[in-house]
Design an enzyme around this catalytic site. Structure first.
Site, PDB file in Angstrom:
ATOM      1  N   CYS A  28       0.792  -1.227   0.000  1.00 52.14           N
ATOM      2  CA  CYS A  28       0.000   0.000   0.000  1.00 52.14           C
ATOM      3  C   CYS A  28       0.825   1.279   0.000  1.00 52.14           C
ATOM      4  CB  CYS A  28      -0.953  -0.006   1.182  1.00 52.14           C
ATOM      5  SG  CYS A  28      -1.925  -1.526   1.264  1.00 52.14           S
ATOM      6  N   PHE A  30       1.983  -3.293   4.127  1.00 49.31           N
ATOM      7  CA  PHE A  30       2.284  -4.516   4.862  1.00 49.31           C
ATOM      8  C   PHE A  30       3.793  -4.629   5.110  1.00 49.31           C
ATOM      9  CE2 PHE A  30      -1.582  -7.306   3.533  1.00 49.31           C
ATOM     10  CZ  PHE A  30      -2.355  -6.638   4.456  1.00 49.31           C
ATOM     11  N   HIS A  57      -3.142   7.577   6.201  1.00 51.53           N
ATOM     12  CA  HIS A  57      -3.343   6.269   5.561  1.00 51.53           C
ATOM     13  C   HIS A  57      -4.736   5.762   5.920  1.00 51.53           C
ATOM     14  CE1 HIS A  57      -2.215   2.734   3.426  1.00 51.53           C
ATOM     15  NE2 HIS A  57      -2.301   1.959   4.488  1.00 51.53           N
ATOM     16  N   LYS A  59     -10.445   7.485   2.587  1.00 53.76           N
ATOM     17  CA  LYS A  59     -10.787   6.150   2.098  1.00 53.76           C
ATOM     18  C   LYS A  59     -12.277   5.853   2.179  1.00 53.76           C
ATOM     19  CE  LYS A  59      -6.295   3.888   2.376  1.00 53.76           C
ATOM     20  NZ  LYS A  59      -5.412   5.039   2.575  1.00 53.76           N
TER      21      LYS A  59
END
Length: 396
Positions: free
Chosen positions: A165, A384, A292, A321
């Site tokens: 990501c 990740f 994020h 998001k």
């Protein structure tokens, strides 16, 4: 670092095509998430019960005949995003200034064209890929990078970054290093990721997918919503006439866990501090931070902890998001576009779908939008494995 000019930038998401579609949806608090309707390739398997941010019109789109060997849904999105916001004209102008061999292509992705590979395995012919998918170029992680280079005619260094990501945030850092090393004079950076079964069922196996539209930083958040997107920015050495700048980047790899962030957010803090140091800015001079903010219980609380450790209460920080879903390898470029829109128009997004602030998160997290002229904006993209990247943008 010497600032780099942002000569053009664009994003295409579930909110629509191009910058104005993104800006309008953010301003109107109109999200792009819908119930999952992604086709399932496995026989008798039901679609996952969740919400997704899917880009409309990709199924009807066709690549030009000369690019047919790259045909797949991911590259169709890459092509569609290339046509927005005068990007092609800006690329042509950079080629006229420097030559095609001096313009690099740096593209971020998480899954590349894996949906085409999934389809191939679902339609095996005597144990082999079906004839229409026997095109090795689309079954590699480098598919987006080489496709964009072929589609633009650029001939400088070509790199595809796949760090989950953080991928299309790290493209800015890679481009800055290429330009500083005089390996190119300009760089087309970007990110493309489309939804596929591996993404949806993979995240669901980690118990990270919400059955409802995601609610970043809400006290009752239950997980993420996945999305797809494509976007680009054109970077060059800055001149006195440039309005938007890349001021700094920061990267870290805390390697705490394969899918869980460091509990104190130490890697996230390191990336943010590194970006500020390169930009030559103290934390209090950052006016907006695009978080994020995936809406998973662990990620949001850890990021909020890292932000509160570094920034004053006056910072306006939000996750977008809820509008687009988590666009994975394209999140870095999409949310950099949102940060650049905030710089250009003074419209600072809030958080969509969230209503109840998590008391564990600091006062920097803002659910409501604001409007004011700002000088610097930041974007966080954390992947990740603790693979983190933060970017600082500014108005000249």
């Amino acid at each position: 670092m010497a600032p780099l000019a942002i000569r053009a930038y664009t994003a295409t998401t579930a909110l629509g095509r191009g910058r104005e579609a993104q800006r309008r949806a953010l301003r109107e608090r109109r999200g792009g998430l819908r119930r999952n309707d992604l086709p399932v390739l496995a026989p008798d398997q039901a679609p996952l019960d969740c919400w997704i941010g899917r880009v409309a019109g990709l199924e009807e789109l066709a690549l030009p005949a000369e690019l047919a060997r790259w045909e797949c849904r991911n590259n169709r999105l890459a092509w569609l995003a290339l046509q927005q916001d005068g990007l092609r004209a800006a690329i042509d102008a950079a080629v006229a200034r420097h030559g095609a061999a001096r313009v690099a292509v740096v593209i971020g992705t998480s899954t590349a064209s894996i949906a085409a590979t999934e389809e191939g395995y679902a339609r095996l012919e005597d144990g082999a890929m079906p004839a229409d998918l026997r095109r090795p170029l689309i079954h590699t992680p480098h598919s987006p990078g080489v496709f964009v280079q072929a589609a633009t005619g650029l001939r400088g260094p070509c790199v595809t970054i796949a760090t989950a990501c953080s991928s299309s945030a790290k493209v800015f850092a890679q481009a800055a290093r290429l330009i500083e090393a005089d390996l190119c004079d300009a760089a087309l950076v970007g990110g493309i990721d489309t939804l596929c079964g591996s993404v949806l069922f993979g995240f669901n196996s980690l118990q990270l997918v919400s059955p409802e539209p995601c609610r970043p930083f809400d006290a009752a958040r239950t997980g993420l919503s996945l999305g797809e997107a494509g976007g680009y920015a054109l970077l060059e050495r800055a001149t006195a006439d440039d309005a938007l700048l890349l001021r700094g980047y920061g990267e870290s790899s805390d390697a705490h866990h394969m899918s869980t962030p460091h509990p104190q957010g130490l890697g996230a803090q390191l990336a943010m501090r590194d970006a500020l140091a390169r930009a030559g800015l103290p934390p209090e001079q950052v006016d907006y931070l695009n978080l994020h903010g995936t809406a998973t219980p662990a990620n949001d609380s850890v990021e909020a902890l890292a932000v509160a450790a570094l920034f004053p209460d006056s910072l306006h920080a939000s996750s977008t998001k809820g509008w687009t879903g988590h666009t994975l390898g394209a999140a870095g470029i999409v949310e950099s576009v949102f940060a650049l829109l905030a710089l250009e128009h003074g419209e600072l997004p809030g958080i969509l779908n969230s209503t109840t602030p998590d008391p564990a998160c600091g006062p920097q997290i803002r659910f409501e939008a604001a409007q004011r002229t700002i000088g610097n904006a930041m974007n966080n993209s954390f992947g990740f494995g603790g693979n983190n990247c933060s970017l600082v943008f500014g108005r000249a």
